[in-house]
Design a protein around this motif. Structure first.
Motif, short mmCIF file in Angstrom:
data_model
loop_
_atom_site.label_atom_id
_atom_site.label_comp_id
_atom_site.label_asym_id
_atom_site.label_seq_id
_atom_site.Cartn_x
_atom_site.Cartn_y
_atom_site.Cartn_z
N SER A 42 -10.67 16.18 -12.62
CA SER A 42 -9.72 15.17 -12.16
C SER A 42 -8.32 15.76 -12.02
O SER A 42 -7.96 16.70 -12.71
N SER A 43 -7.55 15.16 -11.16
CA SER A 43 -6.17 15.61 -10.97
C SER A 43 -5.16 14.72 -11.68
O SER A 43 -3.96 14.96 -11.63
N GLY A 44 -5.64 13.67 -12.33
CA GLY A 44 -4.74 12.76 -13.03
C GLY A 44 -5.48 12.02 -14.12
O GLY A 44 -6.66 12.25 -14.35
N LYS A 100 0.90 6.34 -10.45
CA LYS A 100 1.39 7.46 -11.27
C LYS A 100 2.18 6.93 -12.47
O LYS A 100 2.05 7.43 -13.58
N ARG A 101 3.01 5.94 -12.24
CA ARG A 101 3.79 5.35 -13.34
C ARG A 101 2.87 4.63 -14.32
O ARG A 101 3.07 4.67 -15.53
N CYS A 116 0.81 -1.23 0.00
CA CYS A 116 0.00 0.00 0.00
C CYS A 116 0.84 1.27 0.00
O CYS A 116 0.43 2.29 -0.53
N VAL A 117 2.01 1.23 0.58
CA VAL A 117 2.89 2.39 0.65
C VAL A 117 3.32 2.81 -0.76
O VAL A 117 3.42 4.00 -1.05
N ARG A 118 3.53 1.85 -1.62
CA ARG A 118 3.99 2.15 -2.98
C ARG A 118 2.87 2.35 -3.98
O ARG A 118 3.13 2.71 -5.13
N CYS A 119 1.63 2.13 -3.60
CA CYS A 119 0.50 2.24 -4.54
C CYS A 119 0.45 3.59 -5.24
O CYS A 119 0.31 3.62 -6.47
N PRO A 120 0.55 4.72 -4.55
CA PRO A 120 0.49 6.00 -5.26
C PRO A 120 1.58 6.15 -6.32
O PRO A 120 1.32 6.64 -7.42
N LEU A 121 2.80 5.71 -6.01
CA LEU A 121 3.89 5.80 -6.98
C LEU A 121 3.65 4.87 -8.17
O LEU A 121 3.89 5.24 -9.32
N ALA A 147 0.51 4.42 -19.63
CA ALA A 147 -0.69 4.30 -20.45
C ALA A 147 -0.83 5.48 -21.41
O ALA A 147 -1.17 5.31 -22.58
N LEU A 148 -0.55 6.69 -20.93
CA LEU A 148 -0.64 7.87 -21.78
C LEU A 148 0.40 7.80 -22.90
O LEU A 148 0.11 8.12 -24.06
#
Length: 101
Positions: free
Chosen positions: A51-53, A11-12, A3-8, A17-18
């Motif tokens: 949205s922010s992302g 984002k990747r 869970c600690v790495r989920c935000p990182l 995907a983009l």
């Protein structure tokens, strides 16, 4: 502790995907790419205002059915249906309990 790495990781995932969506948008066999981060996407402005992302999920349509497209679909691991992995389930067990009900 996944869970600690989920935000990182997310984002990747969004950035990758983009990048793929932008590449597909320029491909001669691709008719349309549906990704909210692309300026060509119909709901892009609305997405930006709410949205922010971006999302790591998107779809695309080919201009025509072809032998190359059929081969692409048949390659293992290239195109897969979206699934929810174990690490994601571990991050939000309450949400998955509610979804199962």
């Amino acid at each position: 502790m996944a869970c600690v790495r989920c935000p990182l990781r997310l984002k990747r995932h969004e950035a990758s995907a983009l990048e793929i969506a932008e590449w597909l948008e320029g491909h001669p066999m691709v008719k349309a790419v549906n990704h909210p981060g692309l300026p060509s996407f119909e709901g892009h402005q609305l997405h930006r205002s709410q949205s922010s992302g971006d999302s790591g999920l998107f779809s695309f349509a080919l201009k025509q059915r072809s032998e190359a497209a059929r081969r692409l679909r048949q390659q293992p691991g290239v195109l897969q249906p979206a699934t929810v992995g174990a690490a994601t389930k571990a991050c939000s067990p309450l949400a998955f309990q509610l979804l199962r009900q």
